[in-house]
Motif scaffolding. Structure first.
Motif, PDB file in Angstrom:
ATOM      1  N   MET A   1       0.680  -1.159  -0.530  1.00 13.52           N
ATOM      2  CA  MET A   1      -0.209  -0.191  -0.026  1.00 13.52           C
ATOM      3  C   MET A   1       0.813   1.115  -0.425  1.00 13.52           C
ATOM      4  N   ASP A   2       0.730   2.112  -0.632  1.00 16.11           N
ATOM      5  CA  ASP A   2       1.502   3.502  -0.993  1.00 16.11           C
ATOM      6  C   ASP A   2       1.009   4.512  -0.516  1.00 16.11           C
ATOM      7  N   ARG A   3      -0.442   4.869   0.220  1.00 13.69           N
ATOM      8  CA  ARG A   3      -1.030   5.795   0.500  1.00 13.69           C
ATOM      9  C   ARG A   3      -2.591   5.429   1.255  1.00 13.69           C
ATOM     10  N   ALA A   4      -3.215   6.560   2.025  1.00 15.47           N
ATOM     11  CA  ALA A   4      -4.336   5.954   2.806  1.00 15.47           C
ATOM     12  C   ALA A   4      -5.257   7.087   3.408  1.00 15.47           C
ATOM     13  N   ALA A   5      -6.361   7.079   3.192  1.00 13.36           N
ATOM     14  CA  ALA A   5      -7.393   7.808   3.360  1.00 13.36           C
ATOM     15  C   ALA A   5      -8.363   7.584   4.295  1.00 13.36           C
ATOM     16  N   PHE A   6      -8.321   8.367   5.603  1.00 12.04           N
ATOM     17  CA  PHE A   6      -9.159   8.084   6.141  1.00 12.04           C
ATOM     18  C   PHE A   6     -11.150   9.277   6.475  1.00 12.04           C
ATOM     19  N   SER A   7     -12.669   8.714   6.303  1.00 12.13           N
ATOM     20  CA  SER A   7     -12.898   9.765   6.803  1.00 12.13           C
ATOM     21  C   SER A   7     -14.086   9.100   7.205  1.00 12.13           C
TER      22      SER A   7
ATOM     23  N   GLU B   1     -24.704   4.997  13.906  1.00 10.65           N
ATOM     24  CA  GLU B   1     -23.210   3.909  13.518  1.00 10.65           C
ATOM     25  C   GLU B   1     -22.435   4.658  12.409  1.00 10.65           C
ATOM     26  N   VAL B   2     -21.324   4.539  13.098  1.00  9.16           N
ATOM     27  CA  VAL B   2     -19.638   4.486  12.884  1.00  9.16           C
ATOM     28  C   VAL B   2     -19.533   3.954  11.254  1.00  9.16           C
ATOM     29  N   VAL B   3     -19.589   4.936  10.164  1.00  5.83           N
ATOM     30  CA  VAL B   3     -19.629   5.084   9.124  1.00  5.83           C
ATOM     31  C   VAL B   3     -17.837   5.966   8.452  1.00  5.83           C
ATOM     32  N   THR B   4     -17.329   4.633   7.826  1.00  5.81           N
ATOM     33  CA  THR B   4     -15.891   5.393   7.912  1.00  5.81           C
ATOM     34  C   THR B   4     -15.645   5.428   6.467  1.00  5.81           C
TER      35      THR B   4
ATOM     36  N   THR C   1     -18.665  -3.685   8.918  1.00 12.28           N
ATOM     37  CA  THR C   1     -19.351  -4.475   7.968  1.00 12.28           C
ATOM     38  C   THR C   1     -18.955  -3.484   6.751  1.00 12.28           C
ATOM     39  N   LEU C   2     -18.325  -4.503   5.771  1.00 15.42           N
ATOM     40  CA  LEU C   2     -17.884  -3.966   4.700  1.00 15.42           C
ATOM     41  C   LEU C   2     -19.888  -3.243   3.403  1.00 15.42           C
ATOM     42  N   TRP C   3     -19.204  -2.142   3.424  1.00  9.14           N
ATOM     43  CA  TRP C   3     -20.708  -1.762   2.679  1.00  9.14           C
ATOM     44  C   TRP C   3     -20.993  -1.645   1.026  1.00  9.14           C
ATOM     45  N   SER C   4     -19.605  -1.074   0.634  1.00 12.09           N
ATOM     46  CA  SER C   4     -18.888  -0.668  -0.867  1.00 12.09           C
ATOM     47  C   SER C   4     -17.679  -0.962  -0.816  1.00 12.09           C
ATOM     48  N   VAL C   5     -17.612  -1.134  -1.669  1.00 13.69           N
ATOM     49  CA  VAL C   5     -16.121  -0.917  -2.807  1.00 13.69           C
ATOM     50  C   VAL C   5     -16.304  -0.897  -4.402  1.00 13.69           C
ATOM     51  N   THR C   6     -15.104   0.269  -5.030  1.00  9.09           N
ATOM     52  CA  THR C   6     -14.664   0.497  -5.812  1.00  9.09           C
ATOM     53  C   THR C   6     -13.205   0.382  -5.665  1.00  9.09           C
ATOM     54  N   VAL C   7     -12.919  -0.013  -7.427  1.00  8.13           N
ATOM     55  CA  VAL C   7     -11.358   0.029  -7.688  1.00  8.13           C
ATOM     56  C   VAL C   7     -11.677   0.515  -8.672  1.00  8.13           C
TER      57      VAL C   7
ATOM     58  N   THR D   1      -7.030   3.543  -7.229  1.00  6.07           N
ATOM     59  CA  THR D   1      -7.879   3.887  -5.991  1.00  6.07           C
ATOM     60  C   THR D   1      -8.725   2.637  -5.647  1.00  6.07           C
ATOM     61  N   LEU D   2      -8.924   2.370  -4.245  1.00  8.35           N
ATOM     62  CA  LEU D   2      -9.612   1.343  -4.485  1.00  8.35           C
ATOM     63  C   LEU D   2     -10.586   2.746  -2.800  1.00  8.35           C
ATOM     64  N   GLU D   3     -11.526   2.261  -3.007  1.00 14.59           N
ATOM     65  CA  GLU D   3     -12.240   3.117  -2.072  1.00 14.59           C
ATOM     66  C   GLU D   3     -13.702   2.126  -1.326  1.00 14.59           C
ATOM     67  N   LEU D   4     -13.252   2.513   0.004  1.00 14.47           N
ATOM     68  CA  LEU D   4     -14.583   1.111   0.752  1.00 14.47           C
ATOM     69  C   LEU D   4     -15.137   2.075   1.674  1.00 14.47           C
ATOM     70  N   LYS D   5     -16.640   1.520   1.314  1.00 10.22           N
ATOM     71  CA  LYS D   5     -17.412   2.415   3.076  1.00 10.22           C
ATOM     72  C   LYS D   5     -17.802   1.228   3.821  1.00 10.22           C
ATOM     73  N   LEU D   6     -17.495   1.908   5.480  1.00  5.72           N
ATOM     74  CA  LEU D   6     -17.421   0.691   6.246  1.00  5.72           C
ATOM     75  C   LEU D   6     -18.269   1.265   7.522  1.00  5.72           C
ATOM     76  N   ALA D   7     -19.294   0.439   8.102  1.00  5.10           N
ATOM     77  CA  ALA D   7     -19.854   0.550   8.978  1.00  5.10           C
ATOM     78  C   ALA D   7     -19.856   0.110   9.979  1.00  5.10           C
ATOM     79  N   SER D   8     -20.139   0.316  10.676  1.00  3.02           N
ATOM     80  CA  SER D   8     -20.207  -0.698  12.285  1.00  3.02           C
ATOM     81  C   SER D   8     -20.816   0.840  13.733  1.00  3.02           C
ATOM     82  N   LYS D   9     -21.623  -0.349  14.253  1.00  3.45           N
ATOM     83  CA  LYS D   9     -22.196   0.502  16.133  1.00  3.45           C
ATOM     84  C   LYS D   9     -21.689   0.973  16.403  1.00  3.45           C
ATOM     85  N   SER D  10     -21.876   2.209  17.214  1.00  3.19           N
ATOM     86  CA  SER D  10     -21.094   2.883  18.692  1.00  3.19           C
ATOM     87  C   SER D  10     -21.489   2.080  19.291  1.00  3.19           C
TER      88      SER D  10
END
Length: 88
Positions: A1-7, A15-18, A41-47, A76-85
Motif C-alpha cells: 500500500m502506498d497511501r491511505a485516507a480515512f474519513s 452508526e460509525v461510517v468510515t 461491515t463492509l458496505w461497498s467497494v470500488t476499484v 484507487t480502492l474506495e471502501l465504505k465501512l460501518a459499525s455500531k457505536s
C-alpha cells in the motif's frame, strides 16, 4: 500500500461510517486482502471507480484487483465501512 485516507462520521442512527481510500500498486496480486474488526461491515467497494464484489476468505475480504501490465500504476480502492457505536 502506498497511501491511505480515512474519513469517519457518526450517522443519526448511531452508526460509525468510515470512508476509506487506498492508493496501491499491484505487483501481480489478484486481490487486496482486508481484515476488518468483528463488529465492522463492509458496505461497498470500488476499484478505479468500478464497483467490485469482494470474496470472503475466512475472516478477511479479498478485493479483486485489475491485472495491468504496468506494476507501477497506482490503483484507487474506495471502501465504505460501518459499525455500531457502543455508546450511542
Amino acid at each position: 500500500m502506498d497511501r491511505a485516507a480515512f474519513s469517519t462520521r457518526i450517522s443519526k442512527d448511531g452508526e460509525v461510517v468510515t470512508d476509506v481510500k487506498y492508493f496501491v500498486k499491484n505487483r501481480g496480486n489478484p486481490h487486496f486482502k482486508l481484515a476488518l474488526p468483528a463488529d465492522t461491515t463492509l458496505w461497498s467497494v470500488t476499484v478505479n471507480g468500478a464497483t467490485v464484489v469482494p470474496v470472503k476468505d475466512g475472516g478477511a475480504n479479498l478485493i479483486p484487483l485489475p491485472q495491468r501490465a504496468d506494476p507501477n500504476a497506482v490503483q484507487t480502492l474506495e471502501l465504505k465501512l460501518a459499525s455500531k457505536s457502543k455508546t450511542p
